[in-house]
Write a protein that holds these residues in place. Structure first.
Motif, PDB file in Angstrom:
ATOM      1  N   MET A   1       0.846  -1.190   0.000  1.00 19.95           N
ATOM      2  CA  MET A   1       0.000   0.000   0.000  1.00 19.95           C
ATOM      3  C   MET A   1       0.885   1.244   0.000  1.00 19.95           C
ATOM      4  O   MET A   1       1.802   1.359   0.811  1.00 19.95           O
ATOM      5  CB  MET A   1      -0.909   0.011   1.235  1.00 19.95           C
ATOM      6  CG  MET A   1      -1.821   1.232   1.310  1.00 19.95           C
ATOM      7  SD  MET A   1      -2.770   1.288   2.852  1.00 19.95           S
ATOM      8  CE  MET A   1      -3.765  -0.191   2.649  1.00 19.95           C
ATOM      9  N   SER A   2       0.626   2.175  -0.910  1.00 19.97           N
ATOM     10  CA  SER A   2       1.412   3.398  -0.969  1.00 19.97           C
ATOM     11  C   SER A   2       1.024   4.329   0.173  1.00 19.97           C
ATOM     12  O   SER A   2      -0.095   4.290   0.687  1.00 19.97           O
ATOM     13  CB  SER A   2       1.200   4.098  -2.312  1.00 19.97           C
ATOM     14  OG  SER A   2      -0.157   4.459  -2.478  1.00 19.97           O
ATOM     15  N   VAL A   3       1.963   5.169   0.577  1.00 27.11           N
ATOM     16  CA  VAL A   3       1.751   6.120   1.658  1.00 27.11           C
ATOM     17  C   VAL A   3       1.364   7.466   1.063  1.00 27.11           C
ATOM     18  O   VAL A   3       2.080   8.004   0.215  1.00 27.11           O
ATOM     19  CB  VAL A   3       3.016   6.265   2.518  1.00 27.11           C
ATOM     20  CG1 VAL A   3       2.787   7.279   3.637  1.00 27.11           C
ATOM     21  CG2 VAL A   3       3.432   4.917   3.096  1.00 27.11           C
ATOM     22  N   LEU A   4       0.238   8.011   1.488  1.00 26.60           N
ATOM     23  CA  LEU A   4      -0.195   9.317   1.004  1.00 26.60           C
ATOM     24  C   LEU A   4       0.639  10.406   1.656  1.00 26.60           C
ATOM     25  O   LEU A   4       0.865  10.379   2.870  1.00 26.60           O
ATOM     26  CB  LEU A   4      -1.680   9.516   1.315  1.00 26.60           C
ATOM     27  CG  LEU A   4      -2.306  10.832   0.827  1.00 26.60           C
ATOM     28  CD1 LEU A   4      -3.759  10.612   0.416  1.00 26.60           C
ATOM     29  CD2 LEU A   4      -2.232  11.931   1.898  1.00 26.60           C
ATOM     30  N   VAL A   5       1.077  11.362   0.856  1.00 25.48           N
ATOM     31  CA  VAL A   5       1.835  12.501   1.372  1.00 25.48           C
ATOM     32  C   VAL A   5       0.952  13.744   1.309  1.00 25.48           C
ATOM     33  O   VAL A   5       0.537  14.167   0.231  1.00 25.48           O
ATOM     34  CB  VAL A   5       3.127  12.735   0.578  1.00 25.48           C
ATOM     35  CG1 VAL A   5       3.871  13.953   1.141  1.00 25.48           C
ATOM     36  CG2 VAL A   5       4.024  11.509   0.615  1.00 25.48           C
ATOM     37  N   GLU A   6       0.647  14.300   2.481  1.00 23.14           N
ATOM     38  CA  GLU A   6      -0.065  15.568   2.559  1.00 23.14           C
ATOM     39  C   GLU A   6       0.965  16.686   2.680  1.00 23.14           C
ATOM     40  O   GLU A   6       1.882  16.604   3.500  1.00 23.14           O
ATOM     41  CB  GLU A   6      -0.993  15.590   3.770  1.00 23.14           C
ATOM     42  CG  GLU A   6      -1.703  16.922   3.966  1.00 23.14           C
ATOM     43  CD  GLU A   6      -2.555  16.945   5.216  1.00 23.14           C
ATOM     44  OE1 GLU A   6      -3.748  16.590   5.122  1.00 23.14           O
ATOM     45  OE2 GLU A   6      -2.022  17.317   6.298  1.00 23.14           O
ATOM     46  N   VAL A   7       0.819  17.725   1.870  1.00 19.55           N
ATOM     47  CA  VAL A   7       1.760  18.847   1.869  1.00 19.55           C
ATOM     48  C   VAL A   7       1.035  20.108   2.314  1.00 19.55           C
ATOM     49  O   VAL A   7      -0.049  20.422   1.805  1.00 19.55           O
ATOM     50  CB  VAL A   7       2.381  19.057   0.476  1.00 19.55           C
ATOM     51  CG1 VAL A   7       3.354  20.242   0.493  1.00 19.55           C
ATOM     52  CG2 VAL A   7       3.113  17.794   0.031  1.00 19.55           C
ATOM     53  N   CYS A   8       1.604  20.819   3.274  1.00 23.90           N
ATOM     54  CA  CYS A   8       1.030  22.084   3.715  1.00 23.90           C
ATOM     55  C   CYS A   8       1.594  23.220   2.865  1.00 23.90           C
ATOM     56  O   CYS A   8       2.802  23.295   2.617  1.00 23.90           O
ATOM     57  CB  CYS A   8       1.301  22.325   5.194  1.00 23.90           C
ATOM     58  SG  CYS A   8       3.026  22.202   5.711  1.00 23.90           S
ATOM     59  N   VAL A   9       0.716  24.085   2.393  1.00 21.79           N
ATOM     60  CA  VAL A   9       1.123  25.209   1.540  1.00 21.79           C
ATOM     61  C   VAL A   9       0.377  26.469   1.982  1.00 21.79           C
ATOM     62  O   VAL A   9      -0.722  26.389   2.548  1.00 21.79           O
ATOM     63  CB  VAL A   9       0.848  24.938   0.049  1.00 21.79           C
ATOM     64  CG1 VAL A   9       1.527  23.659  -0.412  1.00 21.79           C
ATOM     65  CG2 VAL A   9      -0.640  24.875  -0.244  1.00 21.79           C
ATOM     66  N   ASP A  10       0.967  27.625   1.687  1.00 21.37           N
ATOM     67  CA  ASP A  10       0.292  28.881   2.027  1.00 21.37           C
ATOM     68  C   ASP A  10       0.345  29.902   0.896  1.00 21.37           C
ATOM     69  O   ASP A  10       0.044  31.085   1.109  1.00 21.37           O
ATOM     70  CB  ASP A  10       0.859  29.481   3.316  1.00 21.37           C
ATOM     71  CG  ASP A  10       2.342  29.827   3.250  1.00 21.37           C
ATOM     72  OD1 ASP A  10       2.973  29.580   2.193  1.00 21.37           O
ATOM     73  OD2 ASP A  10       2.879  30.335   4.256  1.00 21.37           O
TER      74      ASP A  10
END
Length: 241
Positions: A1-10
């Motif tokens: 299972m692939s790992v989801l990457v959440e990225v914080c941006v502004d």
């Protein structure tokens, strides 16, 4: 299972770079240098068509997570704005003065976010009892907890993250965040990672009148697609399992 990457941006530039770099989800903020505050309505509307799920940070000011009645009302309005903009979720947090989760305020905010995805923010890292707080988060209906395991950086909190993941038993996602990068994954080896949170940013130097007048910090951060791609590749390495 692939790992989801959440990225914080502004910024809009950071949003575009994160999407190009392969982010699975975006945490949309303003003022990331303050830990992330609520993005503008215009930013929410602009991000809604990015092509990946967008979760808006709902945090009206820097500092602690003990909210006044006026701040709670503002957060309710901001949640409605995120829903109206077409965003998929919100990132919430509320604490009591002793650091425990304020389940009353969180319940009120969650009711406003009906049908949206729900992330509990790093107010979780301030709680006095992590096990109790996790059960509260599950009972409230959160889908995930963003946490560094109570440490400044997630790599330093890997033991507690492992304990939380074991306790969660897939009832909720434990999403490590705080200094996560391709270079800091070694302590997570063997953990049942499903999602991670990162800024994937690089330092940027500024100079001239914008710095002199206080319009910009001399050293800022900018989303870096190469760092995101490196993180995704490192997470896909079978050696991490």
């Amino acid at each position: 299972m692939s790992v989801l990457v959440e990225v914080c941006v502004d910024t809009t530039e950071g949003l575009a770079e994160a999407v190009r770099g392969g982010a699975g989800r975006i945490e949309l903020c303003s003022a990331l240098d303050l830990g992330g505050l609520t993005p503008s309505v215009g930013m929410m509307q602009r991000a809604a068509g990015a092509g990946v799920p967008i979760y808006a940070m709902i945090r009206p000011r820097p500092g602690d997570f003990v909210w006044s009645p006026d701040e709670i009302a503002l957060m309710e309005t901001d949640i409605e704005a995120a829903y109206s903009a077409g965003l998929q979720g919100v990132v919430l947090g509320a604490s009591r003065p002793d650091g425990r989760l304020d389940t009353d305020v969180l319940g009120l905010l969650i009711a406003r976010a009906a049908k949206m995805g729900l992330t509990l923010n790093r107010c979780f890292d301030l709680v006095p009892d992590f096990s109790d707080a996790l059960e509260q988060a599950i009972a409230l209906g959160f889908h995930r907890v963003l946490t560094s395991g109570g440490e400044k950086r997630a790599a330093e909190g890997s033991d507690r993250l492992a304990s939380l993941m074991a306790q969660a038993r897939r009832r909720i996602i434990i999403m490590p965040g705080g200094g996560v990068s391709a270079e800091t994954l070694a302590p997570f080896k063997g953990l049942p990672l499903r999602e991670v949170h990162a800024s994937c940013s690089a330092p940027v130097l500024a100079s001239g009148p914008v710095v002199d007048f206080g319009f910009a910090a001399r050293i800022g951060r900018r989303t870096d697609g190469a760092r995101l791609r490196d993180l995704c590749a490192a997470l896909a390495d079978p050696g991490l399992r």
